[in-house]
Design a protein around this motif. Structure first.
Motif, PDB file in Angstrom:
ATOM      1  N   ALA A 252     111.800  -7.440  22.136  1.00 36.48           N
ATOM      2  CA  ALA A 252     111.679  -8.065  23.461  1.00 36.48           C
ATOM      3  C   ALA A 252     112.375  -9.423  23.456  1.00 36.48           C
ATOM      4  O   ALA A 252     113.046  -9.805  24.421  1.00 36.48           O
ATOM      5  N   GLY A 253     112.235 -10.139  22.332  1.00 39.28           N
ATOM      6  CA  GLY A 253     112.900 -11.432  22.208  1.00 39.28           C
ATOM      7  C   GLY A 253     114.407 -11.291  22.297  1.00 39.28           C
ATOM      8  O   GLY A 253     115.091 -12.069  22.973  1.00 39.28           O
ATOM      9  N   PHE A 254     114.949 -10.251  21.622  1.00 38.84           N
ATOM     10  CA  PHE A 254     116.391 -10.006  21.698  1.00 38.84           C
ATOM     11  C   PHE A 254     116.804  -9.688  23.133  1.00 38.84           C
ATOM     12  O   PHE A 254     117.787 -10.243  23.647  1.00 38.84           O
ATOM     13  N   LEU A 255     116.050  -8.812  23.789  1.00 36.43           N
ATOM     14  CA  LEU A 255     116.398  -8.423  25.164  1.00 36.43           C
ATOM     15  C   LEU A 255     116.351  -9.634  26.100  1.00 36.43           C
ATOM     16  O   LEU A 255     117.184  -9.772  26.993  1.00 36.43           O
ATOM     17  N   ALA A 256     115.383 -10.511  25.851  1.00 32.83           N
ATOM     18  CA  ALA A 256     115.288 -11.720  26.683  1.00 32.83           C
ATOM     19  C   ALA A 256     116.492 -12.629  26.420  1.00 32.83           C
ATOM     20  O   ALA A 256     117.060 -13.197  27.358  1.00 32.83           O
ATOM     21  N   SER A 257     116.903 -12.727  25.131  1.00 34.27           N
ATOM     22  CA  SER A 257     118.036 -13.596  24.804  1.00 34.27           C
ATOM     23  C   SER A 257     119.319 -13.084  25.451  1.00 34.27           C
ATOM     24  O   SER A 257     120.240 -13.842  25.723  1.00 34.27           O
ATOM     25  N   GLN A 258     119.375 -11.760  25.696  1.00 34.52           N
ATOM     26  CA  GLN A 258     120.546 -11.158  26.348  1.00 34.52           C
ATOM     27  C   GLN A 258     120.344 -11.071  27.871  1.00 34.52           C
ATOM     28  O   GLN A 258     121.121 -10.411  28.555  1.00 34.52           O
ATOM     29  N   LYS A 259     119.267 -11.676  28.345  1.00 31.90           N
ATOM     30  CA  LYS A 259     118.964 -11.736  29.777  1.00 31.90           C
ATOM     31  C   LYS A 259     118.666 -10.370  30.419  1.00 31.90           C
ATOM     32  O   LYS A 259     118.878 -10.170  31.607  1.00 31.90           O
ATOM     33  N   PHE A 260     118.185  -9.420  29.606  1.00 29.65           N
ATOM     34  CA  PHE A 260     117.781  -8.135  30.193  1.00 29.65           C
ATOM     35  C   PHE A 260     116.351  -8.191  30.718  1.00 29.65           C
ATOM     36  O   PHE A 260     115.921  -7.330  31.453  1.00 29.65           O
ATOM     37  N   ILE A 261     115.607  -9.189  30.251  1.00 28.90           N
ATOM     38  CA  ILE A 261     114.256  -9.366  30.790  1.00 28.90           C
ATOM     39  C   ILE A 261     114.246 -10.689  31.544  1.00 28.90           C
ATOM     40  O   ILE A 261     114.693 -11.702  31.014  1.00 28.90           O
TER      41      ILE A 261
ATOM     42  N   ASP B 224     110.317   2.152  33.072  1.00 33.58           N
ATOM     43  CA  ASP B 224     109.800   1.573  34.322  1.00 33.58           C
ATOM     44  C   ASP B 224     109.622   0.065  34.212  1.00 33.58           C
ATOM     45  O   ASP B 224     109.838  -0.667  35.175  1.00 33.58           O
ATOM     46  N   SER B 225     109.252  -0.408  33.015  1.00 33.39           N
ATOM     47  CA  SER B 225     109.076  -1.857  32.870  1.00 33.39           C
ATOM     48  C   SER B 225     110.412  -2.581  33.012  1.00 33.39           C
ATOM     49  O   SER B 225     110.471  -3.740  33.407  1.00 33.39           O
ATOM     50  N   LEU B 226     111.512  -1.885  32.701  1.00 33.57           N
ATOM     51  CA  LEU B 226     112.845  -2.490  32.758  1.00 33.57           C
ATOM     52  C   LEU B 226     113.628  -2.067  34.004  1.00 33.57           C
ATOM     53  O   LEU B 226     114.790  -2.455  34.174  1.00 33.57           O
ATOM     54  N   GLY B 227     113.045  -1.219  34.838  1.00 36.84           N
ATOM     55  CA  GLY B 227     113.767  -0.695  35.998  1.00 36.84           C
ATOM     56  C   GLY B 227     114.907   0.214  35.577  1.00 36.84           C
ATOM     57  O   GLY B 227     115.965   0.254  36.203  1.00 36.84           O
ATOM     58  N   ALA B 228     114.687   0.952  34.500  1.00 37.31           N
ATOM     59  CA  ALA B 228     115.755   1.749  33.891  1.00 37.31           C
ATOM     60  C   ALA B 228     115.648   3.233  34.227  1.00 37.31           C
ATOM     61  O   ALA B 228     114.611   3.709  34.697  1.00 37.31           O
ATOM     62  N   ALA B 229     116.733   3.956  33.949  1.00 37.48           N
ATOM     63  CA  ALA B 229     116.728   5.413  34.027  1.00 37.48           C
ATOM     64  C   ALA B 229     116.280   5.964  32.683  1.00 37.48           C
ATOM     65  O   ALA B 229     116.370   5.277  31.667  1.00 37.48           O
ATOM     66  N   GLN B 310     104.559  -1.548  22.296  1.00 33.88           N
ATOM     67  CA  GLN B 310     104.482  -3.004  22.119  1.00 33.88           C
ATOM     68  C   GLN B 310     105.599  -3.690  22.927  1.00 33.88           C
ATOM     69  O   GLN B 310     105.373  -4.702  23.584  1.00 33.88           O
ATOM     70  N   LEU B 311     106.790  -3.082  22.884  1.00 34.06           N
ATOM     71  CA  LEU B 311     107.918  -3.619  23.649  1.00 34.06           C
ATOM     72  C   LEU B 311     107.602  -3.583  25.148  1.00 34.06           C
ATOM     73  O   LEU B 311     107.844  -4.552  25.870  1.00 34.06           O
ATOM     74  N   THR B 312     107.071  -2.449  25.597  1.00 32.47           N
ATOM     75  CA  THR B 312     106.756  -2.295  27.026  1.00 32.47           C
ATOM     76  C   THR B 312     105.765  -3.375  27.466  1.00 32.47           C
ATOM     77  O   THR B 312     105.959  -4.028  28.501  1.00 32.47           O
ATOM     78  N   ALA B 313     104.726  -3.563  26.651  1.00 31.63           N
ATOM     79  CA  ALA B 313     103.706  -4.570  26.991  1.00 31.63           C
ATOM     80  C   ALA B 313     104.330  -5.962  27.038  1.00 31.63           C
ATOM     81  O   ALA B 313     104.040  -6.770  27.927  1.00 31.63           O
ATOM     82  N   GLU B 314     105.213  -6.219  26.092  1.00 27.40           N
ATOM     83  CA  GLU B 314     105.846  -7.544  26.007  1.00 27.40           C
ATOM     84  C   GLU B 314     106.782  -7.784  27.206  1.00 27.40           C
ATOM     85  O   GLU B 314     106.819  -8.885  27.760  1.00 27.40           O
ATOM     86  N   VAL B 315     107.515  -6.720  27.587  1.00 30.58           N
ATOM     87  CA  VAL B 315     108.409  -6.843  28.756  1.00 30.58           C
ATOM     88  C   VAL B 315     107.568  -7.166  29.987  1.00 30.58           C
ATOM     89  O   VAL B 315     107.890  -8.057  30.770  1.00 30.58           O
ATOM     90  N   GLN B 316     106.454  -6.435  30.126  1.00 29.69           N
ATOM     91  CA  GLN B 316     105.599  -6.658  31.296  1.00 29.69           C
ATOM     92  C   GLN B 316     105.027  -8.061  31.317  1.00 29.69           C
ATOM     93  O   GLN B 316     105.000  -8.718  32.347  1.00 29.69           O
ATOM     94  N   SER B 317     104.596  -8.542  30.136  1.00 29.84           N
ATOM     95  CA  SER B 317     103.972  -9.868  30.132  1.00 29.84           C
ATOM     96  C   SER B 317     105.012 -10.967  30.366  1.00 29.84           C
ATOM     97  O   SER B 317     104.746 -11.957  31.025  1.00 29.84           O
ATOM     98  N   ARG B 318     106.240 -10.757  29.852  1.00 31.40           N
ATOM     99  CA  ARG B 318     107.288 -11.758  30.081  1.00 31.40           C
ATOM    100  C   ARG B 318     107.701 -11.822  31.534  1.00 31.40           C
ATOM    101  O   ARG B 318     108.130 -12.865  32.030  1.00 31.40           O
ATOM    102  N   LYS B 319     107.622 -10.643  32.194  1.00 32.32           N
ATOM    103  CA  LYS B 319     107.971 -10.627  33.620  1.00 32.32           C
ATOM    104  C   LYS B 319     106.855 -11.289  34.435  1.00 32.32           C
ATOM    105  O   LYS B 319     107.066 -11.642  35.587  1.00 32.32           O
ATOM    106  N   GLY B 320     105.691 -11.403  33.791  1.00 34.71           N
ATOM    107  CA  GLY B 320     104.555 -12.035  34.440  1.00 34.71           C
ATOM    108  C   GLY B 320     104.050 -11.185  35.571  1.00 34.71           C
ATOM    109  O   GLY B 320     103.694 -11.656  36.618  1.00 34.71           O
TER     110      GLY B 320
END
Lengths: 261, 320
Positions: A252-261, B224-229, B310-320
């Protein structure tokens, strides 16, 4: 009345080998083994199934290519096709899809046909346009990209699964069909099939037989020109981490650094 | 300035993104004239004008929906004859390629498919393509006739460039061949609410390692957390875990997103052929030796059942 089926097949460099371009920017065929394009095996399979359902049918496999391309014909014959036509001519080297489709159309007309079947694309050029072009050149309906196909009473029916919809198609014979890898697993040649294939006729044709001028085909006659082919530089080694409980968070940190999140 | 025909892919008037990308490329080689066919054709005009179409030629007739491909070729040919363009650009969908190819035969032109870029050149447009599972990059031209080029999704940025976008009715007389292949039934694909695979900016794919249809929800949740296909490898599709329409690879779909995340996919050549042009590649796989790791910008060696949620949860929490 016999149903005449022509299956167009292509002899392609093995995708698991190290494929590259020759100095004239055509496909280098010397360095990699060739084989029957996997997607064409599905076309042969459907031809065999359609022939089984018909009262009387004859399957001709057709290819355009160098001497080695006979291997692709032999494979199709060992699967169960009845005879083969091989168009071979030194002037064909470097022919693009327009020229190849011209040669195929003339050879199909010369052979005689009710149904032409092809794979959805070759596994080397991967254009996926040849069946549509053949239909245009032959002036018959195209029933392409089928995941299911049937022929009944002179009508070909099939299902085309597109991006947004699944369509049921119908056309009267003669017609050009292409099938996808979902049309049904292709059979393996049996030992008997392999032995029988050795005795099946392979007719050779050249450009003169098809009344095609050399300047309509080949590298010089091609409708397109490749100016350069550059080997893609190997990707610079990426970061690889071993998950020790935080792998998802690190990613997730990598994806954020690449601005995907 | 020379005119360039752009074939419009739309759904009831809603222009698909690859067509807007095509307008960006068309403006490099001339003035875009868009051709929109079928129901809602006229409704495409505002979006096309906003992205650079100087003119929008439209035609609607039952033939476009009732018969396969050829009526659209007849219409595009009519537009070609009306405009005498310097080039014809078509989105690289399965149908788009067939339409373009038949037009090329009729007008005596060469065709280039699946271009990933187009530039103006001294001898006409130069197209960039990826060859042999993207191990090569080629530059090609159409050397006979008017260049007909199909372009893959995600090949150019969508840019606003307001132009007149004047709507004109296109007169089409259908050829005898137009009604050769009847569409006797059409079942729309059930919408998943996710972006179309070939057009998506982010694709999350699952393979053999997902180990069952019932586990694909893990892949879907990340998507879905990333708006991806969602994509799938051939192994996953052949096992019946995910629909064939989502297959990424040589015999499936070729994708070229900004970000590709492969989970439980080893990276056989068959799969690589369909995703190697992705801009950023990420993989999650238990097997540190999997060939997919040769392609990645970032790889995690680990169990996807641990890492992906874990990645999905982290993406969701970072998006707030």
């Amino acid at each position: 009345m016999s149903l005449r089926i022509v299956v167009c097949v292509k002899y392609v460099p093995d995708a698991t080998g190290d494929r590259h371009f020759a100095d004239d920017l055509t496909v280098d065929r010397d360095d990699v083994d060739g084989l029957l394009s996997e997607l064409d095996e599905y076309a042969v399979e459907q031809a065999l199934q359609i022939a089984d359902e018909a009262d009387d049918a004859e399957i001709t496999v057709l290819t355009v290519g160098p001497e080695d391309a006979k291997d692709a014909l032999r494979k199709a014959l060992s699967m169960g096709a009845d005879k083969a036509v091989h168009v071979e001519d030194d002037d064909l080297h470097g022919t693009d899809v327009m020229g190849t489709s011209l040669v195929l159309a003339k050879a199909i007309e010369k052979t005689g046909y009710d149904l032409v079947i092809a794979g959805m694309a070759s596994t080397d050029g991967t254009m996926g346009v040849l069946p549509a072009i053949l239909a245009e050149r032959l002036g018959v309906p195209q029933v392409t990209l089928l995941s299911e196909v049937k022929v009944e009473d002179g009508v070909v029916k099939g299902r085309r699964d597109g991006d947004t919809a699944s369509e049921q198609l119908e056309a009267s014979l003669p017609a050009v069909v292409s099938v996808t890898d979902q049309s049904g697993e292709a059979r393996y040649p049996s030992f008997k099939g392999i032995m029988a294939a050795k005795k099946k006729p392979v007719q050779s044709l050249d450009l003169e037989d098809l009344e095609i001028d050399a300047d309509e085909v080949g590298l010089e006659g091609a409708w397109t020109a490749v100016d350069s082919a550059t080997e893609r530089p190997a990707r610079t080694a990426g970061t690889i981490v071993k998950d020790e409980g935080e792998g998802g968070k690190q990613l997730a940190g990598f994806l954020a650094s690449q601005k995907f999140i | 300035m020379a005119e360039v025909l752009v074939y419009v892919d739309h759904a009831d008037g809603a222009v698909r993104k690859p067509t807007l990308e095509l307008l960006t490329l068309a403006r490099r080689i001339g003035e875009p004239v868009a051709v929109a066919l079928g129901p809602g054709a006229e409704a495409t005009a505002p979006a096309l004008a906003e992205h650079g179409a100087v003119k929008v030629l439209t035609a609607d007739a039952p033939e476009f929906a009732d018969y396969l491909v050829v009526p659209k070729v007849d219409a595009l040919q009519a537009a070609y004859e009306a405009v005498s363009p310097a080039a014809v650009l078509v989105p690289s969908s399965a149908e788009g390629k067939e339409i373009a190819a038949r037009l090329a035969v009729r007008i005596g032109s060469g065709i280039i498919t699946d271009a990933v870029d187009i530039e103006a050149g001294d001898e006409g447009p130069v197209a960039t393509q990826a060859a042999f599972a993207a191990s090569y990059t080629t530059k090609s031209r159409v050397s006979k006739g008017t260049p007909v080029i199909t372009v893959k999704p995600n090949s150019a940025a969508v840019e606003a460039a307001p132009a007149a976008g004047a709507v004109e009715a296109l007169a089409v007389s259908f050829s005898e061949k137009a009604t050769g292949t009847k569409v006797v039934a059409r079942t729309p694909r059930e919408s998943t609410g996710r972006p179309e695979l070939t057009e998506a900016a982010i694709v999350v794919s699952g393979g053999r390692g997902v180990n069952g249809a019932e586990n694909f929800h893990i892949i879907e949740a990340l998507a879905d957390s990333l708006g991806a296909a969602v994509g799938a490898s051939r192994a996953a599709v052949d096992a019946g875990w995910y629909p064939h329409s989502n297959q990424v690879g040589q015999t499936g779909k070729s994708v070229s997103p900004q970000l590709y995340i492969a989970s439980g996919i080893s990276g056989a050549i068959q799969h690589r052929a369909g995703m190697q042009t992705s801009k950023t590649i990420v993989a999650i796989n238990k097997d540190a030796e999997a060939p997919i790791f040769d392609l990645v910008d970032y790889g995690v060696v680990g169990d996807l059942f641990e890492v992906v949620p874990q990645l999905t949860a982290e993406v969701q929490s970072r998006k707030g």
